[in-house]
Design an enzyme around this catalytic site. Structure first.
Site: not given
Ligand code: F6P
Length: 355
Positions: A10, A72, A103, A125-127, A129, A162, A169-171, A222, A265, A273-274
């Site tokens: 990503g 990917r 990864d 990666t934004i995650d 991880d 509210r 995100m973050g897998r 997520e 809400r 985020q990306r």
């Molecule tokens: O690994 C980065 C990420 O943005 C995750 O946070 C998210 O779950 C995933 O990629 C989304 O992937 P795609 O771009 O394939 O929809």
């Protein structure tokens, strides 16, 4: 030495700083341009490359995404292994490769290295991880965006009394959720590392609202999952067999609305985020790691991740880090427990004071 570079997985902010640093360092130290592969490993498989000299990377520092494009992992790589990659790299005269990825990219880089091709990997990666580094390119920018989103949601939460749920995100990890939730002062932060109990959170929020705090922000990763108290919605699996992460924020928002009776809400932050310009930290990190990656290859070192430990650049063998995930630590989870209204840890003691 002829160096090649690619970005895989990503996209995120800060990739262009890393590509630029690879190109400029190769220009200074080797007096050579670099072969840039388009669309990640697919570009190598297809022989789709572009010559990168310092002119080609001029003006790219403030630009988000990747000037090379990305993709990917491909089925062909899974079935055929590194042989077709090496064949194409050799056809292109590329003698060593810098890969910038998460990864999946690390796993392929490791296979390439095991097959004898010189390669070093730079974590992005934004995650956040990737195992073997304290930080990845792209995380700081994503964290800034997510924190700003929490700040903005406070306004509506307070004006309308509210509950506002924000899915980030973050897998399978909660680095973005924990970071943005703590920095933005969320009432609860739900992360994959610790299954949440929806009834307990609802109870805490009701108690909190009875104390005249009628606005609550809930940050939901997520990949967060409930404990046995509610059934997990079945979102299926993707072509690689991974759980599809879809709708956890809305699921939590709906349940909290029903259980508390408060207006609720949900916002899904998604690809915001990306995207966009990289933060100064991501530009610096990309520049540092990209430059060091070229130096490492010139020193004859291969098969390593070029990451960060504490404040220093640190090398880790790909064999030790590829295929592993860096989760939130116990200390980080404890902090979520200590400073939010609703606990994330199911093992919390009832003697602890929450309010
Ligand atoms: O690994 C980065 C990420 O943005 C995750 O946070 C998210 O779950 C995933 O990629 C989304 O992937 P795609 O771009 O394939 O929809």
């Amino acid at each position: 030495m002829q160096i090649g570079v690619l970005t895989g997985g990503g996209d995120c902010a800060g990739l262009n700083a890393a590509i630029r640093a690879v190109v400029r360092t190769a220009g200074h130290e080797l007096d050579r341009s670099v072969v840039g592969y388009r669309r990640g490993w697919n570009g190598v498989l297809d022989g789709d490359s572009v010559e990168l000299d310092p002119d080609a990377v001029r003006g790219t520092l403030p630009r988000g995404g990747t000037m090379l494009g990305t993709s990917r992992s491909s089925r062909r790589l899974q079935t055929e292994g590194p042989a077709p990659l090496i064949a194409q790299l050799e056809r292109d005269g590329v003698e060593a490769l810098v890969t910038i990825g998460g990864d999946g990219t690390l796993i392929t880089s490791h296979r390439l290295s095991e097959a004898g091709f010189p390669v070093v990997a730079v974590p992005k990666t934004i995650d956040n991880d990737v195992f073997g580094t304290d930080v990845c390119i792209g995380f700081d920018t994503a964290l800034g965006v997510a924190t700003e989103a929490v700040d903005r949601l406070h306004t509506t939460a307070q004006s309308h009394d509210r509950i506002m749920v924000l899915e980030v995100m973050g897998r399978e990890t909660g680095h973005i959720a924990a970071g943005a939730g703590i920095a933005g002062g969320a009432a609860a932060i739900l992360v994959p590392e610790s299954p949440f109990n929806i009834d307990e959170i609802a109870e805490r929020l009701i108690a909190r609202h009875h104390r005249d705090r009628n606005a609550s922000i809930i940050v939901v990763a997520e990949g967060a999952i409930p404990d046995g108290s509610v059934a997990v919605p079945d979102t299926g699996t993707d072509e690689w067999g991974n759980r599809v992460l879809d709708g956890m924020g809305q699921f939590v928002g709906d349940l909290l609305g029903q259980r508390t009776g408060f207006e609720t809400r949900t916002t899904v932050l998604g690809y915001i985020q990306r995207g966009g310009p990289p933060s100064p930290s991501d530009r610096l990190l990309g520049s540092r790691l990209g430059a060091r990656a070229v130096e490492v290859l010139m020193e004859g070192c291969t098969g390593h991740l070029v990451g960060v430990h504490s404040t220093e650049i640190a090398l880790r063998p790909l064999g030790e880090v590829a295929g592993r995930t860096r989760y939130l630590t116990g200390d980080q989870l404890e902090l979520l427990d200590l400073i939010t209204t609703a606990p994330v840890l199911t093992r919390v003691t009832s003697s602890r004071r929450w309010f």
